[in-house]
Design an enzyme around this catalytic site. Structure first.
Site, PDB file in Angstrom:
ATOM      1  N   ARG A  21       0.824  -1.203   0.000  1.00  0.00           N
ATOM      2  CA  ARG A  21       0.000   0.000   0.000  1.00  0.00           C
ATOM      3  C   ARG A  21       0.861   1.257   0.000  1.00  0.00           C
ATOM      4  NH1 ARG A  21      -5.451  -1.567   3.099  1.00  0.00           N
ATOM      5  NH2 ARG A  21      -5.325  -3.801   2.821  1.00  0.00           N
ATOM      6  N   SER A 136     -21.159 -15.255  13.000  1.00  0.00           N
ATOM      7  CA  SER A 136     -20.611 -14.072  12.347  1.00  0.00           C
ATOM      8  C   SER A 136     -20.877 -14.096  10.846  1.00  0.00           C
ATOM      9  CB  SER A 136     -19.099 -14.016  12.606  1.00  0.00           C
ATOM     10  OG  SER A 136     -18.488 -12.970  11.890  1.00  0.00           O
ATOM     11  N   SER A 188     -19.437  -1.857   3.632  1.00  0.00           N
ATOM     12  CA  SER A 188     -18.901  -0.687   2.949  1.00  0.00           C
ATOM     13  C   SER A 188     -18.225  -0.967   1.625  1.00  0.00           C
ATOM     14  CB  SER A 188     -17.904   0.030   3.863  1.00  0.00           C
ATOM     15  OG  SER A 188     -16.767  -0.779   4.095  1.00  0.00           O
ATOM     16  N   HIS A 216     -20.741   2.493   9.015  1.00  0.00           N
ATOM     17  CA  HIS A 216     -20.939   3.132   7.711  1.00  0.00           C
ATOM     18  C   HIS A 216     -22.368   3.620   7.508  1.00  0.00           C
ATOM     19  CE1 HIS A 216     -16.947   2.299   6.106  1.00  0.00           C
ATOM     20  NE2 HIS A 216     -17.019   1.144   6.744  1.00  0.00           N
ATOM     21  N   THR A 244     -19.083   4.612  14.969  1.00  0.00           N
ATOM     22  CA  THR A 244     -17.852   5.395  14.920  1.00  0.00           C
ATOM     23  C   THR A 244     -18.179   6.870  14.944  1.00  0.00           C
ATOM     24  OG1 THR A 244     -15.808   5.776  13.686  1.00  0.00           O
ATOM     25  CG2 THR A 244     -17.797   5.454  12.390  1.00  0.00           C
ATOM     26  N   LYS A 247     -16.533   8.913  10.839  1.00  0.00           N
ATOM     27  CA  LYS A 247     -17.040   8.941   9.466  1.00  0.00           C
ATOM     28  C   LYS A 247     -18.088  10.043   9.322  1.00  0.00           C
ATOM     29  CE  LYS A 247     -15.659   4.239   8.293  1.00  0.00           C
ATOM     30  NZ  LYS A 247     -14.774   3.994   9.452  1.00  0.00           N
ATOM     31  N   THR A 276      -6.108   2.341  28.243  1.00  0.00           N
ATOM     32  CA  THR A 276      -5.713   3.288  27.204  1.00  0.00           C
ATOM     33  C   THR A 276      -6.219   4.675  27.553  1.00  0.00           C
ATOM     34  OG1 THR A 276      -5.621   3.628  24.802  1.00  0.00           O
ATOM     35  CG2 THR A 276      -7.761   3.014  25.721  1.00  0.00           C
ATOM     36  N   THR A 277      -5.513   5.683  27.093  1.00  0.00           N
ATOM     37  CA  THR A 277      -5.867   7.072  27.385  1.00  0.00           C
ATOM     38  C   THR A 277      -7.211   7.427  26.762  1.00  0.00           C
ATOM     39  OG1 THR A 277      -3.533   7.675  27.477  1.00  0.00           O
ATOM     40  CG2 THR A 277      -5.095   9.467  27.131  1.00  0.00           C
ATOM     41  N   THR A 362      -8.703  -6.574   1.486  1.00  0.00           N
ATOM     42  CA  THR A 362      -9.922  -5.845   1.818  1.00  0.00           C
ATOM     43  C   THR A 362     -11.122  -6.437   1.092  1.00  0.00           C
ATOM     44  OG1 THR A 362      -8.572  -3.856   2.118  1.00  0.00           O
ATOM     45  CG2 THR A 362     -10.954  -3.548   1.934  1.00  0.00           C
TER      46      THR A 362
END
Length: 409
Positions: A21, A136, A188, A216, A244, A247, A276-277, A362
């Site tokens: 990539r 799943s 997506s 999405h 999320t 997006k 984690t912070t 992907t």
């Protein structure tokens, strides 16, 4: 021992498989989206971005920028620690309340990214249910796959959106065994949607929980931007909704929303949350401003859908192989990894159009594509220029064009 050889060999394999990539160095220009500066090897150049996940352009909205700047000025930049150690800032608490309200759930929990919310949320939930069986969808995102893997629970994969196969797997499972059905509401890469009510029907019939990834769809569907679950009238039926902030809301972070006891259990047990912070106050305030705006404004959603429909119509009329769907995703089929990368290189270098190639892993090998994401700010002139550029690239690379319905007229 030459340790560098391990890494060089690994990179060589990626290049041989056409999976290496290359990142484009872009500088977004607030107020001029989707225009950006590409810092090319030959210097800065103006380009049009056609593959951003800032679907509604909320990353440049004055309310969102204003909330971020005001909060950073008042509270500083970082969160100062984990949620347990000084990091639970008031804008973050407000954000979680706003998300719970958006999804009509009792509570919500914010993570540092959508990837982490899936990876940590799924693995923690499943581990808390003894002998849990995870079912799943075959097309689920890598973050969900990793969450399932890290749960160390038994998994069964059902064929994509195949309710008969899902029912078959549920029937074969012990009725008294905890079961978690994990799926996305909008996929997506193809732009298709899950039959959410049908999944919930099966879950209720067979005593399973449901976990839906709305990343999405949230912000873009439903009367208040609650996502595909809201659009399909199933939001209150899904046990856990994941989304999320990066997006449609134009910011950063991920979250889950569910009953208060479930959220509290994940908060108390999830390593990916505990160690984690926390998100900085300015990020949280900006995300809250975006959510509140989109709860009351339908203009962005309506304009977005109209623009996506026009892109599909114009590209299809030009004979380009658009993979049709009913959502805002516009995939254009290529089917060859080298030509997919070459197409995007030509678009960027010669047409000042930035679209990232979508290759394996992907998408499956042989289904490589360009994934185009229109925004409310892509006007007719930009859409027409995109179609002309794509036709030029398709002809130069000898990629197949569909028969043009109007070509002979």
């Amino acid at each position: 021992m030459n340790y560098d050889d391990f890494f060089s060999d690994a990179l060589a394999r990626l290049r041989e498989e056409r999976r290496y990539r290359v990142f484009a160095d872009l500088e977004r220009l607030a107020g001029r989206f989707p225009r950006a500066l590409w810092h090319s090897p030959d210097g800065p150049r103006d380009v049009i971005v056609w593959c951003s996940n800032d679907y509604l352009g909320m990353g440049q909205h004055p309310k969102v920028i204003g909330a971020m700047v005001e909060t950073a000025t008042r509270m500083g930049t970082g969160a100062g620690g984990t949620r347990n150690i000084a990091g639970t800032n008031h804008p973050l608490v407000d954000l979680e309340r706003e998300l719970a309200d958006l999804h009509r759930k009792e509570a919500a929990l914010v993570f540092t990214s959508g990837y982490v919310s899936n990876e940590t949320g799924i693995s923690t939930l499943a581990r808390l249910m003894p002998n849990c069986l995870i079912l799943s969808d075959a097309f689920n995102h890598n973050s969900m796959i990793e969450g399932i893997r890290q749960s160390h629970c038994e998994k069964k994969i059902f064929r994509h959106n195949d309710m008969a196969h899902l029912e078959e797997l549920l029937r074969a499972a012990d009725p008294n065994r905890p079961k978690l059905i994990v799926f996305e509401t909008l996929y997506s890469m193809d732009g298709d949607c899950a039959p959410i009510n049908a999944i919930c029907d099966l879950a209720e019939r067979h005593g399973a929980m449901t976990y839906a990834d709305e990343v999405h769809a949230v912000g873009m569907y439903g009367p208040r931007g609650g996502g595909q679950a809201a659009q399909q009238g199933a939001m209150e039926r899904v046990d856990v909704l994941e989304g999320t902030l990066a997006k449609a809301f134009g910011c950063l972070g991920g979250y889950i929303a569910a009953k208060a006891s479930l959220i509290d259990a994940v908060r108390s047990y999830a390593p990916g949350f505990i160690f984690t912070t926390a998100l900085p106050p300015a990020i949280c305030a900006a995300a809250t401003a975006a959510i509140r705006h989109l709860k009351t404004s339908s203009y962005e959603r309506e304009r977005h859908q109209e623009r996506a429909a026009r892109v599909k119509a114009v590209l299809s009329a030009a004979g380009l192989p658009v993979m049709m769907n009913d959502t805002h995703i516009v995939p254009v089929f290529v089917g060859d990894p080298e030509k997919c990368k070459e197409a995007t290189d030509i678009l960027l270098a010669e047409h000042s159009i930035y679209i990232q190639p979508i290759n394996y892993p992907t998408v499956p090998k042989g289904t490589e594509r360009l994934r185009i994401t229109p925004s409310p700010y892509h006007d007719d002139a930009l859409i027409d220029a995109l179609a002309e550029a794509l036709v030029d690239v398709w002809e130069r690379l000898k990629l197949p064009l569909k028969a043009r319905a109007l070509a002979a007229e």
